[in-house]
Design an enzyme around this catalytic site. Structure first.
Site, PDB file in Angstrom:
ATOM      1  N   HIS A  92      77.867  22.031  60.091  1.00  0.00           N
ATOM      2  CA  HIS A  92      78.797  22.033  60.862  1.00  0.00           C
ATOM      3  C   HIS A  92      79.904  22.970  60.613  1.00  0.00           C
ATOM      4  O   HIS A  92      80.124  22.918  59.861  1.00  0.00           O
ATOM      5  CB  HIS A  92      79.142  20.428  60.377  1.00  0.00           C
ATOM      6  CG  HIS A  92      77.954  19.542  61.162  1.00  0.00           C
ATOM      7  ND1 HIS A  92      77.652  19.301  60.567  1.00  0.00           N
ATOM      8  CD2 HIS A  92      77.834  18.855  62.250  1.00  0.00           C
ATOM      9  CE1 HIS A  92      75.921  18.589  60.880  1.00  0.00           C
ATOM     10  NE2 HIS A  92      76.467  17.886  61.938  1.00  0.00           N
ATOM     11  N   ASP A 107      76.514  22.809  64.012  1.00  0.00           N
ATOM     12  CA  ASP A 107      76.424  21.432  65.708  1.00  0.00           C
ATOM     13  C   ASP A 107      78.604  21.691  65.510  1.00  0.00           C
ATOM     14  O   ASP A 107      79.196  22.019  64.193  1.00  0.00           O
ATOM     15  CB  ASP A 107      75.935  20.582  65.133  1.00  0.00           C
ATOM     16  CG  ASP A 107      74.356  20.426  65.660  1.00  0.00           C
ATOM     17  OD1 ASP A 107      74.109  21.744  66.039  1.00  0.00           O
ATOM     18  OD2 ASP A 107      73.909  19.735  65.325  1.00  0.00           O
TER      19      ASP A 107
HETATM   20 ZN   LIG Z   1      76.474  16.786  66.495  1.00  0.00          ZN
END
Ligand SMILES: [Zn+2]
Length: 238
Positions: free
Chosen positions: A195, A52
């Site tokens: 991430h 993400d």
């Molecule tokens: Zn996020």
């Protein structure tokens, strides 16, 4: 003296040209990679690795190098406002066979927004993706912070995809902690969330991917996961 100056200028110009050609060649090689192939055996354990908050100018490229070296396909839930300046990163993701999905435009908590604002978070990102990859269509949406309510569900026309195992890398612990967190809990048919704006995440995956391979896991993108995994229906909110 004069000749020495001309020689120096010539040397600098040729060096610049050479560097430019090397960079151009390396960019072309990245954008024309053979897509990562993955034959899925539905009887064997599988996991989907997702990232993400990218694309990130500093960390997404080394991550793509690692995934390509390991031939691991992944899914990137991108943030629309991070795309500008990182267009070639998205082109490389698509060329390498990764999946690109949407994580909003400005990463807000969607449950605090009006329907029109929620729609904008989707279409502004879709528009940016469309400009860079005209033939590509995102199929899934991951709400920031995993937060959604009935209004978000009704307003976003794409299925929402969350995760089953949080690597905890958003809290910026050291790579060894992220590794332990995942390796101790990972199970067949997990959707892992990482991430791609974190250097510790790359360090973690350098060790984690070979270990998961040793344990017999196959790596799949979200679409492939939803097609093959028996537990897929509980992870898809629509
Ligand atoms: Zn996020």
């Amino acid at each position: 003296m004069k000749y020495r100056n001309i020689g120096f200028i010539l040397f600098i110009s040729l060096s610049c040209l050479l560097i430019y050609l090397i960079l151009l060649f390396s960019l072309q090689a990245r954008l024309h990679r053979t897509p990562i192939q993955s034959e899925i055996d539905p009887q064997q354990p599988m996991i989907a690795i997702t990232f993400d908050d990218g694309p990130n100018a500093s960390y997404t490229l080394p991550l793509l190098d690692l995934l390509y070296k390991e031939q691991v396909p992944a899914t990137f839930f991108v943030v629309g406002e991070a795309i500008s300046g990182n267009e070639n990163i998205l082109r490389e993701m698509a060329a390498s066979g990764h999946e690109i999905e949407i994580h909003s435009f400005s990463h807000p908590d969607l449950t605090t927004l009006a329907p029109q604002q929620i729609r904008e978070e989707l279409w502004k990102t879709e528009e940016r993706l469309q400009t860079i990859l005209p033939d590509y269509h995102a199929r899934y949406f991951r709400p920031p912070y995993g937060k959604y309510n009935q209004q978000v569900q009704q307003t976003i026309p794409l299925p929402l995809v969350l995760w089953t195992l949080d690597s905890g890398d958003w809290d910026h612990p050291q790579a060894s902690s992220i590794y332990d967190q995942v390796i101790q809990q990972v199970q067949n048919q997990d959707i892992l969330i990482f991430h791609d704006d974190n250097p510790e995440t790359i360090k973690t995956l350098k060790k984690l991917i070979p270990e998961l391979k040793k344990e017999g896991f196959q790596f799949v993108t979200i679409s492939s996961f939803l097609e093959h995994a028996s537990s897929a229906s509980v992870l898809l909110i629509k």
